[in-house]
Design a protein around this motif. Structure first.
Motif, PDB file in Angstrom:
ATOM      1  N   ALA A 520     -10.449   1.212  -8.348  1.00 19.36           N
ATOM      2  CA  ALA A 520     -10.455   1.933  -7.071  1.00 19.36           C
ATOM      3  C   ALA A 520     -11.852   2.470  -6.746  1.00 19.36           C
ATOM      4  O   ALA A 520     -12.223   2.581  -5.573  1.00 19.36           O
ATOM      5  CB  ALA A 520      -9.449   3.077  -7.116  1.00 19.36           C
ATOM      6  N   ARG A 521     -12.638   2.791  -7.785  1.00 21.10           N
ATOM      7  CA  ARG A 521     -13.996   3.287  -7.549  1.00 21.10           C
ATOM      8  C   ARG A 521     -15.028   2.170  -7.469  1.00 21.10           C
ATOM      9  O   ARG A 521     -16.024   2.276  -6.763  1.00 21.10           O
ATOM     10  CB  ARG A 521     -14.416   4.230  -8.685  1.00 21.10           C
ATOM     11  CG  ARG A 521     -13.939   5.661  -8.533  1.00 21.10           C
ATOM     12  CD  ARG A 521     -12.525   5.836  -8.920  1.00 21.10           C
ATOM     13  NE  ARG A 521     -12.119   7.244  -8.981  1.00 21.10           N
ATOM     14  CZ  ARG A 521     -10.892   7.632  -9.285  1.00 21.10           C
ATOM     15  NH1 ARG A 521      -9.955   6.734  -9.583  1.00 21.10           N
ATOM     16  NH2 ARG A 521     -10.573   8.911  -9.300  1.00 21.10           N
ATOM     17  N   ILE A 522     -14.810   1.079  -8.211  1.00 21.85           N
ATOM     18  CA  ILE A 522     -15.835   0.038  -8.347  1.00 21.85           C
ATOM     19  C   ILE A 522     -15.716  -1.040  -7.269  1.00 21.85           C
ATOM     20  O   ILE A 522     -16.736  -1.562  -6.795  1.00 21.85           O
ATOM     21  CB  ILE A 522     -15.776  -0.563  -9.764  1.00 21.85           C
ATOM     22  CG1 ILE A 522     -16.252   0.495 -10.779  1.00 21.85           C
ATOM     23  CG2 ILE A 522     -16.590  -1.834  -9.885  1.00 21.85           C
ATOM     24  CD1 ILE A 522     -16.146   0.072 -12.222  1.00 21.85           C
ATOM     25  N   LEU A 523     -14.503  -1.383  -6.852  1.00 22.75           N
ATOM     26  CA  LEU A 523     -14.345  -2.441  -5.848  1.00 22.75           C
ATOM     27  C   LEU A 523     -15.098  -2.146  -4.535  1.00 22.75           C
ATOM     28  O   LEU A 523     -15.616  -3.089  -3.910  1.00 22.75           O
ATOM     29  CB  LEU A 523     -12.860  -2.680  -5.557  1.00 22.75           C
ATOM     30  CG  LEU A 523     -12.089  -3.475  -6.618  1.00 22.75           C
ATOM     31  CD1 LEU A 523     -10.602  -3.509  -6.283  1.00 22.75           C
ATOM     32  CD2 LEU A 523     -12.637  -4.893  -6.744  1.00 22.75           C
ATOM     33  N   VAL A 555     -10.224  -5.703   2.481  1.00 24.89           N
ATOM     34  CA  VAL A 555      -9.623  -4.638   1.680  1.00 24.89           C
ATOM     35  C   VAL A 555      -8.666  -5.263   0.672  1.00 24.89           C
ATOM     36  O   VAL A 555      -8.225  -6.413   0.828  1.00 24.89           O
ATOM     37  CB  VAL A 555      -8.871  -3.601   2.552  1.00 24.89           C
ATOM     38  CG1 VAL A 555      -9.817  -2.897   3.490  1.00 24.89           C
ATOM     39  CG2 VAL A 555      -7.737  -4.261   3.304  1.00 24.89           C
ATOM     40  N   HIS A 556      -8.335  -4.481  -0.348  1.00 23.38           N
ATOM     41  CA  HIS A 556      -7.382  -4.941  -1.366  1.00 23.38           C
ATOM     42  C   HIS A 556      -6.393  -3.822  -1.652  1.00 23.38           C
ATOM     43  O   HIS A 556      -6.768  -2.645  -1.692  1.00 23.38           O
ATOM     44  CB  HIS A 556      -8.115  -5.332  -2.648  1.00 23.38           C
ATOM     45  CG  HIS A 556      -7.195  -5.683  -3.779  1.00 23.38           C
ATOM     46  ND1 HIS A 556      -6.394  -6.804  -3.764  1.00 23.38           N
ATOM     47  CD2 HIS A 556      -6.932  -5.038  -4.953  1.00 23.38           C
ATOM     48  CE1 HIS A 556      -5.691  -6.838  -4.877  1.00 23.38           C
ATOM     49  NE2 HIS A 556      -5.994  -5.779  -5.614  1.00 23.38           N
ATOM     50  N   GLU A 557      -5.132  -4.203  -1.869  1.00 21.91           N
ATOM     51  CA  GLU A 557      -4.078  -3.240  -2.193  1.00 21.91           C
ATOM     52  C   GLU A 557      -3.932  -3.142  -3.711  1.00 21.91           C
ATOM     53  O   GLU A 557      -3.488  -4.094  -4.363  1.00 21.91           O
ATOM     54  CB  GLU A 557      -2.743  -3.671  -1.559  1.00 21.91           C
ATOM     55  CG  GLU A 557      -2.755  -3.751  -0.048  1.00 21.91           C
ATOM     56  CD  GLU A 557      -2.873  -2.380   0.593  1.00 21.91           C
ATOM     57  OE1 GLU A 557      -2.317  -1.416   0.029  1.00 21.91           O
ATOM     58  OE2 GLU A 557      -3.541  -2.278   1.645  1.00 21.91           O
ATOM     59  N   LEU A 558      -4.322  -2.008  -4.269  1.00 22.98           N
ATOM     60  CA  LEU A 558      -4.185  -1.777  -5.706  1.00 22.98           C
ATOM     61  C   LEU A 558      -2.817  -1.188  -6.017  1.00 22.98           C
ATOM     62  O   LEU A 558      -2.265  -0.427  -5.204  1.00 22.98           O
ATOM     63  CB  LEU A 558      -5.260  -0.821  -6.198  1.00 22.98           C
ATOM     64  CG  LEU A 558      -6.655  -1.402  -6.436  1.00 22.98           C
ATOM     65  CD1 LEU A 558      -7.648  -0.277  -6.700  1.00 22.98           C
ATOM     66  CD2 LEU A 558      -6.651  -2.378  -7.618  1.00 22.98           C
ATOM     67  N   PRO A 559      -2.258  -1.486  -7.184  1.00 27.40           N
ATOM     68  CA  PRO A 559      -0.986  -0.860  -7.564  1.00 27.40           C
ATOM     69  C   PRO A 559      -1.131   0.654  -7.649  1.00 27.40           C
ATOM     70  O   PRO A 559      -2.175   1.181  -8.052  1.00 27.40           O
ATOM     71  CB  PRO A 559      -0.675  -1.454  -8.948  1.00 27.40           C
ATOM     72  CG  PRO A 559      -1.533  -2.672  -9.049  1.00 27.40           C
ATOM     73  CD  PRO A 559      -2.747  -2.414  -8.217  1.00 27.40           C
ATOM     74  N   SER A 566      -4.896   1.166  -0.485  1.00 23.47           N
ATOM     75  CA  SER A 566      -5.922   0.261   0.024  1.00 23.47           C
ATOM     76  C   SER A 566      -7.312   0.759  -0.366  1.00 23.47           C
ATOM     77  O   SER A 566      -7.602   1.948  -0.265  1.00 23.47           O
ATOM     78  CB  SER A 566      -5.840   0.164   1.550  1.00 23.47           C
ATOM     79  OG  SER A 566      -4.596  -0.370   1.941  1.00 23.47           O
ATOM     80  N   VAL A 567      -8.162  -0.199  -0.808  1.00 24.97           N
ATOM     81  CA  VAL A 567      -9.559   0.126  -1.081  1.00 24.97           C
ATOM     82  C   VAL A 567     -10.423  -0.982  -0.481  1.00 24.97           C
ATOM     83  O   VAL A 567     -10.024  -2.147  -0.441  1.00 24.97           O
ATOM     84  CB  VAL A 567      -9.849   0.248  -2.596  1.00 24.97           C
ATOM     85  CG1 VAL A 567      -9.060   1.381  -3.216  1.00 24.97           C
ATOM     86  CG2 VAL A 567      -9.551  -1.047  -3.328  1.00 24.97           C
TER      87      VAL A 567
END
Length: 632
Positions: A520-523, A555-559, A566-567
């Protein structure tokens, strides 16, 4: 260390020593002598048979510490090494965790005071407070878990069969042969020989045969039945091996565990709870690693049960803490190359590569033999060498061969390692961070060692369950992983303060755990990268991330615990395969070297297995269906 068998032995010896003017020194009490001159006291016990005899008389007849005063110096020395190895590492970690917990509590109190006097609502301070509170709770839980494991290990060392098995492992190579025989007979009491008819050998796959996960193989001869592996099938709610009911009905005498991955050992505690006489046999390294795996699996299952049941479900973990502790007391160490009787069968383990402690098994019934590879590899890794087949494996009646990568041809391993090292070096030079989601056992330690030896100038953090397993891994392998540029991730997490370097974190498929928090921080960072280091299941978070990156998604949806979040997707995303399984050519080499009468494929996908069977047939190997088999 109060209360351990070793302490009881040292106290008895110290009492004898202090009664003699020859040895009397500045220590006023036996407890002071144990505390201040422990190594000297252990050496004196090993040298003096008279001291051992007097100290022995001071212990109850059934006390496990009596082995340290055995008339045989070999037995006394082996028992001392065993007691030290079985408790020192865990107790040191309990002390470290307690000290760390005290520091965290101090920080928590300090933050509370700051918050109390803060005039305005400070969101950052509140976040620090929440992080410190969670870190303190995590430390409390870790202490509780370590103390539970330590207690289970003490119970294990008090069990005659487990203690004898561990002593066999600890004895020096030149120890008395009669002593070895006596200990072996205690582990596996001789039985009347079975008739020729009853020496027929039967093998039945009960799970992990035409799929990956829940590995379980039933081997029978005469009145003896044993299982090779009892793993779980991974998923949102883990499941037992497919035909576990058949395993329970067979009531096996033992389960021989090939290695400590959950898909091969994860159901053992549940099985042991339902089969009170079940023996759990594995290499010494796997006996160290499995309790950590079981404990973490239980914690994850409890969390999943809480979430599911909050929505009206009724799912429960596959086992509880009592079952797990009981399974630990059943652990029976079996070094590679040492035959051991299990009823009418004899089992010999051999190195299988793959991960630390992984072993294949040769199971004999008279002159009949079946070889079970477990997960296997032939190439050298940073943490383990490749497989070594014993002479007893050659010409067996059946080879049960894993087929995970039977349709793949792996690139040269050094080339793949070079690609990984080059990518990390480039990202680091540009001022970015690298996240490598990794499987907690085996892959994480391999990656950490690669970073330590190939990129010693790049800071590396190991987080999640991988951090806990690495400490046990170091102890079991007599190997240094933490140190130099590699360190365990701190608590509270260093998500924002660790601004450049590599993070190796679980889970390996980005389904949960600290890897998701780091992602979540790196993407969102354009100069950073997420490198997926292994197989990604079709439904995993890692596979979805790869698809989004290749498709150019913004964007990508993380679990998340409840749904997704979303991130922005700006970092580089790639996959670097560092498989610990033999590929097509490696598996053919194993079949050629074994030259068994028949080959049965397990631990694979049906369509890949069909193609590989055809290749085996062309190479002159007779193949058996992945189904119940009997020697003819």
């Amino acid at each position: 260390m109060s209360g351990t068998p070793l302490d009881a032995a040292l106290t008895a010896a110290a009492t004898v020593v202090m009664a003699r003017a020859t040895y009397r020194g500045p220590d006023r009490t036996p407890a002071e002598l144990v505390r201040n001159r422990r190594d000297w006291l252990l050496g004196l016990i090993a040298r003096s048979s008279a001291l051992r005899a007097e100290a022995l008389a001071r212990l109850p007849g059934d006390h496990p510490a009596r082995l340290l005063f055995h008339p045989s110096a070999d037995v006394a020395a082996a028992a001392a090494r065993l007691a030290e190895a079985g408790t020192t590492t865990l107790e040191r970690r309990v002390r470290q965790c307690t000290e760390r917990n005290q520091k965290l509590k101090g920080k928590l109190d300090s933050l509370r005071r700051k918050l109390r006097y803060e005039k305005s609502d400070n969101a950052g301070l509140r976040a620090d407070l929440d992080a410190a509170r969670k870190a303190a709770a995590d430390a409390e839980q870790e202490i509780t878990d370590l103390q539970a494991r330590l207690a289970a290990q003490h119970r294990r060392l008090a069990d005659p069969r487990s203690l004898a098995a561990a002593l066999l492992t600890a004895l020096p190579p030149d120890a008395d042969a009669a002593l070895r025989t006596s200990l072996h007979d205690l582990v596996a009491p001789p039985r009347a020989a079975a008739s020729a008819r009853s020496r027929d050998l039967r093998v039945t796959p009960l799970g992990g045969d035409d799929h990956i996960g829940g590995s379980c193989l039933l081997v029978e001869s005469g009145d003896t039945r044993l299982l090779v592996d009892a793993g779980i099938r991974p998923g949102d709610t883990p499941e037992p091996p497919r035909d576990i009911a058949a395993a329970l009905q067979a009531r096996p005498e033992a389960v021989v565990v090939t290695h400590a991955h959950a898909d091969h050992c994860g159901y053992v505690p549940a099985l042991a709870a339902r089969l009170p006489r079940l023996r759990v046999v594995a290499t010494p390294e796997s006996c160290r690693l499995m309790p950590v795996m079981w404990q973490d699996s239980l914690k994850v299952m409890q969390q999943r049960a809480d979430v599911r049941n909050s929505y009206g479900g009724s799912w429960q973990p596959l086992y509880d803490r009592t079952a797990m502790d009981d399974a630990v007391t059943r652990l029976e160490e079996l070094p590679v190359g040492v035959p051991r009787r299990i009823g009418d069968l004899t089992v010999e383990l051999f190195p299988a590569g793959h991960i630390l402690g992984a072993a294949g098994a040769v199971v004999r019934a008279g002159d009949r033999r079946v070889v079970v590879t477990g997960d296997i590899s032939g190439f050298r890794q940073e943490s383990v060498d490749g497989y070594r087949l014993p002479d007893g494996a050659r010409g067996a009646d059946l080879l049960v061969l894993e087929s995970t990568c039977c349709a793949e041809k792996h690139d040269d391993r050094e080339t793949r390692v070079g690609d990984l090292v080059s990518t990390v070096a480039d990202v680091h030079a540009a001022g970015g961070r690298v996240l490598i989601p990794a499987f907690a056992l085996g892959r994480a330690q391999e990656l950490a060692l690669l970073m330590r030896t190939r990129l010693p100038h790049v800071p590396v953090l190991v987080d999640g369950m991988a951090k806990d397993l690495t400490r046990t891994f170091e102890s079991a392998a007599d190997l240094s992983i933490f140190g130099g540029n590699v360190a365990p991730a701190p608590r509270p997490p260093a998500y924002d303060s660790f601004t450049e370097g590599v993070v190796i974190a679980t889970s390996g498929m980005l389904t949960a755990g600290p890897a998701v928090e780091w992602a979540a921080r790196i993407l969102p960072e354009a100069d950073s990268a997420v490198l997926l280091s292994g197989y990604q299941d079709e439904e995993s978070g890692g596979r979805r991330l790869l698809d989004d990156a290749r498709g150019g998604a913004p964007v990508h949806e993380l679990p998340a615990r409840h749904g997704t979040r979303s991130v922005p997707l700006r970092a580089r995303v790639d996959q670097i395969r560092l498989s610990a399984h033999a590929d097509r050519h490696g598996l053919l080499d194993i079949a050629d070297e074994t030259r068994a009468a028949q080959v049965m494929l397990v631990h694979g996908v049906p369509w890949k297995q069909r193609g590989f069977r055809q290749t085996l047939d062309v190479r002159g190997h007779a193949t058996a269906r992945t189904a119940p088999w009997q020697a003819t």
